[in-house]
Design an enzyme around this catalytic site. Structure first.
Site, PDB file in Angstrom:
ATOM      1  N   PRO A  90      48.412 -27.599 -28.798  1.00 47.28           N
ATOM      2  CG  PRO A  90      47.852 -25.390 -29.298  1.00 47.28           C
ATOM      3  CD  PRO A  90      47.281 -26.660 -28.754  1.00 47.28           C
ATOM      4  CD  GLU A 117      39.965 -19.054 -26.943  1.00 44.64           C
ATOM      5  OE1 GLU A 117      41.068 -18.721 -26.511  1.00 44.64           O
ATOM      6  OE2 GLU A 117      39.615 -18.916 -28.122  1.00 44.64           O
ATOM      7  NE  ARG A 154      55.090 -41.722 -45.787  1.00 47.85           N
ATOM      8  CZ  ARG A 154      56.383 -41.899 -45.607  1.00 47.85           C
ATOM      9  NH1 ARG A 154      56.880 -41.856 -44.386  1.00 47.85           N
ATOM     10  NH2 ARG A 154      57.177 -42.123 -46.613  1.00 47.85           N
ATOM     11  CG  ASP A 169      60.371 -41.896 -45.372  1.00 50.33           C
ATOM     12  OD1 ASP A 169      60.267 -41.977 -46.589  1.00 50.33           O
ATOM     13  OD2 ASP A 169      59.498 -42.264 -44.558  1.00 50.33           O
TER      14      ASP A 169
HETATM   15  N1  ADE Z   1      45.534 -27.833 -31.911  1.00 51.30           N
HETATM   16  C1  ADE Z   1      45.756 -26.520 -32.156  1.00 51.30           C
HETATM   17  N2  ADE Z   1      47.007 -26.302 -32.532  1.00 51.30           N
HETATM   18  C2  ADE Z   1      47.636 -27.506 -32.541  1.00 51.30           C
HETATM   19  C3  ADE Z   1      48.961 -27.944 -32.848  1.00 51.30           C
HETATM   20  N3  ADE Z   1      49.911 -27.098 -33.209  1.00 51.30           N
HETATM   21  N4  ADE Z   1      49.226 -29.249 -32.731  1.00 51.30           N
HETATM   22  C4  ADE Z   1      48.282 -30.121 -32.339  1.00 51.30           C
HETATM   23  N5  ADE Z   1      47.026 -29.778 -32.049  1.00 51.30           N
HETATM   24  C5  ADE Z   1      46.693 -28.480 -32.141  1.00 51.30           C
END
Ligand code: ADE
Length: 251
Positions: A90, A117, A154, A169
């Site tokens: 994330p 985690e 793609r 696209d």
């Molecule tokens: N792992 C956990 N959440 C994620 C996300 N939003 N993007 C990429 N990998 C992740």
């Protein structure tokens, strides 16, 4: 193009990669997807891959050793040792169509799926980039890796075949895609726009462009700041903005 995916859950990938366009691309040898189970590279006989965080706290952290051993095994097999090694997490760079297109020019991509985690910070010293598919937290990087493989593939020549082109696209030139219609011409009282039945290619192209501009302005106005716009587009947007402000003023 070869994707090496390092994961604790290789079985998660079987569905998405065994149907439709990706399956066809794999069958034709245009893309190859190797699934590497990180657990196979655990340094101990219990095959553990995670441990409690130093400093305390909830959850478990994926240790560096299995991941880096798996990465080194993958890199030893490939001819060129360079090429992107991407951690899905994330905290990474936001994944976009532009990034998908850029990555599709690579011959070889390594994707590392984090879990629990998070991964031990030292893993970051071995990757060339980090990607997030959006501002939300998944239970692991697997779904994100599938999204990346799909969106990148793609753009690999031959994957979509003749019939579709990524050039039209949404996002291809920074705009959302125009509306599309197919048969029937009339559906529950809702008609296909007349211009699309006109056979007039220039008018159809202009209508599609203007609809793409309207849709982008309404739904994702920030995209217009970086979209590739020509003089006619800018003129149309100015007129649209003037019309909208007249409507607002008139109630
Ligand atoms: N792992 C956990 N959440 C994620 C996300 N939003 N993007 C990429 N990998 C992740």
């Amino acid at each position: 193009m070869v994707f090496d995916i390092l994961t604790l859950f290789p079985e998660m990938f079987t569905g998405p990669f065994s149907a439709s366009i990706l399956k066809r691309a794999v069958d034709r040898g245009i893309i190859r997807i190797n699934l590497i189970n990180i657990r196979d590279y655990s340094p101990n006989r219990h095959r553990t891959v995670d441990d409690a965080p130093f400093g305390g706290g909830a959850g478990m952290v994926m240790g560096p050793e299995p991941i880096i051993r798996a990465l080194e095994a993958v890199q030893q097999k490939r001819e060129s040792k360079t090429g992107p090694v991407i951690l899905l997490c994330p905290q990474g760079e936001r994944f976009t169509q532009a990034l998908a297109r850029e990555l599709s020019r690579e011959e070889h991509l390594v994707l590392i799926c984090g879990h629990y985690e998070g991964v031990d910070e030292r893993v970051r010293g071995y990757v060339t980039g980090e990607i997030s598919i959006g501002d939300y937290v998944l239970t692991g990087g697997e779904l994100a890796a599938m999204v990346v493989v799909d969106a990148v593939s793609r753009h690999v020549p031959g994957v979509l075949g003749e019939e579709t082109a990524p050039a039209t696209d949404s996002f291809a030139d920074g705009l959302l895609e125009h509306p599309q219609y197919t048969r029937p011409r009339s559906f529950q009282g809702s008609e296909v726009p007349e211009v699309l039945l006109s056979g007039h290619h220039a008018r159809i192209a202009r209508w599609r462009r203007e609809e793409a501009l309207i849709r982008t302005l309404v739904r994702r106005p920030e995209l217009l700041e970086t979209a590739r716009l020509d003089a006619a587009d800018r003129q149309f947007l100015r007129e649209l903005a003037a019309r909208l402000s007249r409507m607002n003023l008139n109630g």
